[in-house]
Scaffold this active site. Sequence first.
Site, PDB file in Angstrom:
ATOM      1  N   THR A   8      17.931  -3.698 -12.932  1.00  0.00           N
ATOM      2  CA  THR A   8      16.648  -3.650 -12.207  1.00  0.00           C
ATOM      3  C   THR A   8      16.640  -4.652 -11.069  1.00  0.00           C
ATOM      4  OG1 THR A   8      14.239  -3.688 -12.445  1.00  0.00           O
ATOM      5  CG2 THR A   8      15.427  -5.387 -13.618  1.00  0.00           C
ATOM      6  N   ASP A  70      13.102   1.766 -17.814  1.00  0.00           N
ATOM      7  CA  ASP A  70      12.293   2.630 -16.955  1.00  0.00           C
ATOM      8  C   ASP A  70      10.914   2.689 -17.585  1.00  0.00           C
ATOM      9  OD1 ASP A  70      12.607   4.270 -14.442  1.00  0.00           O
ATOM     10  OD2 ASP A  70      11.430   5.598 -15.719  1.00  0.00           O
ATOM     11  N   GLY A 154       2.730  -5.145 -10.972  1.00  0.00           N
ATOM     12  CA  GLY A 154       2.376  -3.721 -11.024  1.00  0.00           C
ATOM     13  C   GLY A 154       0.898  -3.497 -11.289  1.00  0.00           C
ATOM     14  N   TYR A 155       0.615  -2.651 -12.267  1.00  0.00           N
ATOM     15  CA  TYR A 155      -0.774  -2.276 -12.563  1.00  0.00           C
ATOM     16  C   TYR A 155      -1.456  -3.240 -13.534  1.00  0.00           C
ATOM     17  CZ  TYR A 155       0.821   2.097 -10.461  1.00  0.00           C
ATOM     18  OH  TYR A 155       1.332   3.031  -9.597  1.00  0.00           O
TER      19      TYR A 155
HETATM   20  P1  IMP Z   1      10.588   1.554 -12.449  1.00  0.00           P
HETATM   21  O1  IMP Z   1      11.171   0.273 -11.932  1.00  0.00           O
HETATM   22  O2  IMP Z   1      11.067   2.770 -11.735  1.00  0.00           O
HETATM   23  O3  IMP Z   1      10.729   1.649 -13.948  1.00  0.00           O
HETATM   24  O4  IMP Z   1       9.033   1.500 -12.136  1.00  0.00           O
HETATM   25  C1  IMP Z   1       8.191   0.780 -12.910  1.00  0.00           C
HETATM   26  C2  IMP Z   1       6.812   0.741 -12.275  1.00  0.00           C
HETATM   27  O5  IMP Z   1       5.841   0.996 -13.301  1.00  0.00           O
HETATM   28  C3  IMP Z   1       6.489  -0.639 -11.729  1.00  0.00           C
HETATM   29  O6  IMP Z   1       6.772  -0.746 -10.362  1.00  0.00           O
HETATM   30  C4  IMP Z   1       4.998  -0.766 -12.012  1.00  0.00           C
HETATM   31  O7  IMP Z   1       4.272  -0.148 -10.993  1.00  0.00           O
HETATM   32  C5  IMP Z   1       4.824   0.032 -13.286  1.00  0.00           C
HETATM   33  N1  IMP Z   1       4.987  -0.835 -14.470  1.00  0.00           N
HETATM   34  C6  IMP Z   1       5.983  -0.788 -15.415  1.00  0.00           C
HETATM   35  N2  IMP Z   1       5.818  -1.744 -16.329  1.00  0.00           N
HETATM   36  C7  IMP Z   1       4.716  -2.425 -15.977  1.00  0.00           C
HETATM   37  C8  IMP Z   1       4.061  -3.546 -16.540  1.00  0.00           C
HETATM   38  O8  IMP Z   1       4.462  -4.158 -17.535  1.00  0.00           O
HETATM   39  N3  IMP Z   1       2.944  -3.932 -15.873  1.00  0.00           N
HETATM   40  C9  IMP Z   1       2.466  -3.329 -14.780  1.00  0.00           C
HETATM   41  N4  IMP Z   1       3.060  -2.299 -14.201  1.00  0.00           N
HETATM   42  C10 IMP Z   1       4.177  -1.837 -14.796  1.00  0.00           C
END
Ligand code: IMP
Length: 202
Positions: A8, A70, A154-155
């Site tokens: 990541t 993910d 994130g959220y």
């Molecule tokens: P990924 O890196 O493609 O898995 O995208 C994950 C996305 O989901 C992040 O950029 C956040 O927007 C959201 N996300 C995943 N985990 C969390 C968390 O623990 N808190 C807040 N947002 C999250």
Amino acid sequence: MKTIIIATNNKGKVREFEQFFAKYAIKVKSLADIRKKIRIEETGSTFRENALIKARTVCKALKKPVLADDSGLEVAILNNQPGVYSARYAGENSNDYLNNQKLLYMLRGVPFKLRKARFVCALALVYPKGKEIVVEGTCEGYILEEMRGKNGFGYDPLFYVPALNKTFAELTEEEKMKISHRGRALEELEKVLENDEDSGRK
Ligand code: IMP
């Protein structure tokens, strides 16, 4: 000191993994710490598929065991959107703030009890000889009408947990990890690894 590679670039995720693995005296290396440029095509339609794609791609490039996360947010009244598109909900070059604003816009006028949501986290651990472990964790909550709290990423500022009367962004990393989708997925992974004595050698 032992090291684990996490597929990541997300700094928020890296901080949480660092905190989790510190208790095992394991150091976390993310893609930002690796010189090699690795292209990952996140083409899966589920969290599990995408976690496996990331872990397999990085494991193949580095020939070392790799853990990938993910994750994302599913909002019931939005047909479980943004789901696997959580990171780019407001567009390809989006950021956390814009994604939160888009979510608030999509939920405008929706009353609290219909703002149910859940975070989902799929973790894939892939070894160079082909062994693969995938686990999942979820956490239920509601989307508030405005952001609350300064922690997390994130959220988190919109994700409200009724049992704690707090958003994820109002929790410390340790508190969040106890109940979060990522914390629960890591608990599952711990269980699988405990029952799988030779996993470290594969
Ligand atoms: P990924 O890196 O493609 O898995 O995208 C994950 C996305 O989901 C992040 O950029 C956040 O927007 C959201 N996300 C995943 N985990 C969390 C968390 O623990 N808190 C807040 N947002 C999250």
